[in-house]
Scaffold this active site. Structure first.
Site, short mmCIF file in Angstrom:
data_model
loop_
_atom_site.label_atom_id
_atom_site.label_comp_id
_atom_site.label_asym_id
_atom_site.label_seq_id
_atom_site.Cartn_x
_atom_site.Cartn_y
_atom_site.Cartn_z
N TYR A 1 -47.33 -42.72 -66.71
CA TYR A 1 -49.10 -43.04 -67.21
C TYR A 1 -48.91 -44.03 -66.52
O TYR A 1 -49.64 -45.30 -65.52
CB TYR A 1 -48.90 -43.83 -68.36
CG TYR A 1 -48.49 -43.43 -69.46
CD1 TYR A 1 -49.78 -42.20 -69.93
CD2 TYR A 1 -47.37 -42.86 -70.21
CE1 TYR A 1 -49.77 -41.60 -70.92
CE2 TYR A 1 -47.57 -41.80 -71.56
CZ TYR A 1 -48.92 -40.88 -71.77
OH TYR A 1 -49.04 -40.45 -72.58
N SER A 2 -48.04 -44.31 -64.72
CA SER A 2 -48.21 -45.21 -63.77
C SER A 2 -49.87 -45.40 -63.02
O SER A 2 -50.39 -44.16 -62.66
CB SER A 2 -47.08 -44.10 -62.47
OG SER A 2 -47.47 -45.24 -61.62
N ASN A 3 -50.14 -46.20 -62.66
CA ASN A 3 -51.15 -46.53 -62.50
C ASN A 3 -51.14 -46.52 -60.82
O ASN A 3 -52.41 -46.64 -60.20
CB ASN A 3 -52.10 -48.04 -62.67
CG ASN A 3 -52.47 -48.18 -64.27
OD1 ASN A 3 -52.78 -47.22 -64.83
ND2 ASN A 3 -52.00 -49.38 -65.16
N HIS A 4 -49.94 -46.89 -60.53
CA HIS A 4 -50.04 -46.65 -58.87
C HIS A 4 -49.74 -44.81 -58.98
O HIS A 4 -50.25 -44.91 -57.54
CB HIS A 4 -48.44 -47.52 -58.70
CG HIS A 4 -47.99 -46.76 -57.87
ND1 HIS A 4 -48.37 -47.61 -55.83
CD2 HIS A 4 -47.30 -45.95 -57.07
CE1 HIS A 4 -47.46 -46.99 -55.16
NE2 HIS A 4 -46.62 -46.26 -55.58
N LEU A 5 -49.56 -44.42 -59.26
CA LEU A 5 -49.38 -42.77 -59.09
C LEU A 5 -51.62 -42.91 -58.97
O LEU A 5 -51.90 -41.82 -57.74
CB LEU A 5 -49.24 -42.33 -60.10
CG LEU A 5 -47.51 -42.08 -59.73
CD1 LEU A 5 -47.29 -41.04 -61.06
CD2 LEU A 5 -47.01 -41.48 -58.37
#
Length: 303
Positions: A75-79
């Site tokens: 659930y990475s916002n960075h990805l």
């Protein structure tokens, strides 16, 4: 692949606005609450993600790299931000995702968006993921993803360039607040925010993960970026609610109530814990009467 355009082509909204919030839980203590609406900086790279990526993207472009390799959870916002930046600027992107048990399963909305933006996803087991900083493990991951020439951005985007990018956040708050507070994952945003503030201002970090490991990492990030760590920041480790992306019924009720009071959608992984912490601290009397506290809103809930 043609040369990528400069990051100025992303057209960020800078400086991001400050929004006063009339909340009786702060007003009763004589505390003024402001929201630094960094979620409005860019529609696809909100808040600290834009600030942490911008100098890394410039560096990748200057080095002639055409692919970005980075890391994150499911659930990475960075990805998501890295994938969006790749689409907008013409970089190929590869995301190493924690959890080999996810391979072959339907993608969640976050990873679906990454894939839609052109990111190639590579799932690894959690043991390998924990060792991703090890040069031998990283070399193995590069071979497995055919990214030997890629520009590597660490998990969460936090490196010395990211920290320098986040100093602008602190600079935008000079003379406008006493305390600047932000939720922390990898610590890069707090490290840069604190460095950008004026003397007499202080930064407060609210970790969203448990473990008590962030202090040394933030000092290391500041040392790498500026030569020495600063002394104008602190962490309060009490509000992680059990760990990353975990919530208690109390936190959920608080976030629902804050949305109802102020008409502001509250992102639940980071921003809810930040606002919950600041409210509790205000009610504890942690801020002297007359203090202005600014909460950095680093993102909004997914659509």
């Amino acid at each position: 692949m043609p040369a990528t355009p400069p990051t100025s082509a992303l057209h960020p909204r800078l400086p991001t606005p400050l929004q006063p919030v009339a909340d009786p839980r702060f007003e009763a203590r004589g505390v003024r609450l402001l929201l630094k609406r960094d979620d409005r900086i860019h529609p696809d790279l909100p808040g600290n993600k834009y600030r942490k990526l911008v100098l890394n993207l410039d560096e990748a472009r200057a080095a002639g790299r055409t692919t970005l390799l980075t890391f994150g959870g499911a659930y990475s916002n960075h990805l998501r931000a890295t994938a969006a930046a790749g689409r907008l600027l013409g970089f190929a992107t590869v995301g190493v995702v924690r959890g080999d048990e996810l391979a072959g399963r339907p993608l969640n909305p976050s990873l679906t968006q990454c894939a839609a933006d052109g990111m190639r996803l590579h799932f690894v087991d959690r043991s390998t993921y924990r060792q991703k900083r090890d040069p031998a493990v990283l070399a193995r991951l590069r071979r497995a993803t055919a990214t030997q020439d890629a520009y590597v951005i660490p998990e969460g985007g936090s490196n010395s360039l990211a920290v320098r990018g986040c100093t602008a956040l602190g600079e935008e708050l000079r003379g406008r607040t006493d305390v600047a507070a932000v939720a922390c994952g990898t610590g890069g945003t707090l490290a840069g925010l604190a460095a950008g503030l004026s003397p007499g201002q202080r930064a407060l970090g609210i970790p969203v993960l448990k473990g008590g490991f962030l202090g040394p990492e933030i000092r290391d990030l500041q040392r790498a970026a500026f030569g020495t760590p600063g002394a104008n920041w602190t962490l309060d480790e009490r509000f992680h609610c059990g760990g990353y992306a975990r919530a208690t019924s109390e936190l959920t009720a608080f976030a629902d109530n804050f949305e109802d009071r102020h008409g502001l959608p509250v992102e639940r992984v980071y921003v809810a814990k930040l606002l919950f912490a600041l409210t509790a601290l205000s009610e504890e009397g942690a801020f002297a009467p007359g203090t202005t506290v600014t909460a950095v809103v680093t993102g909004t809930p997914p659509a």
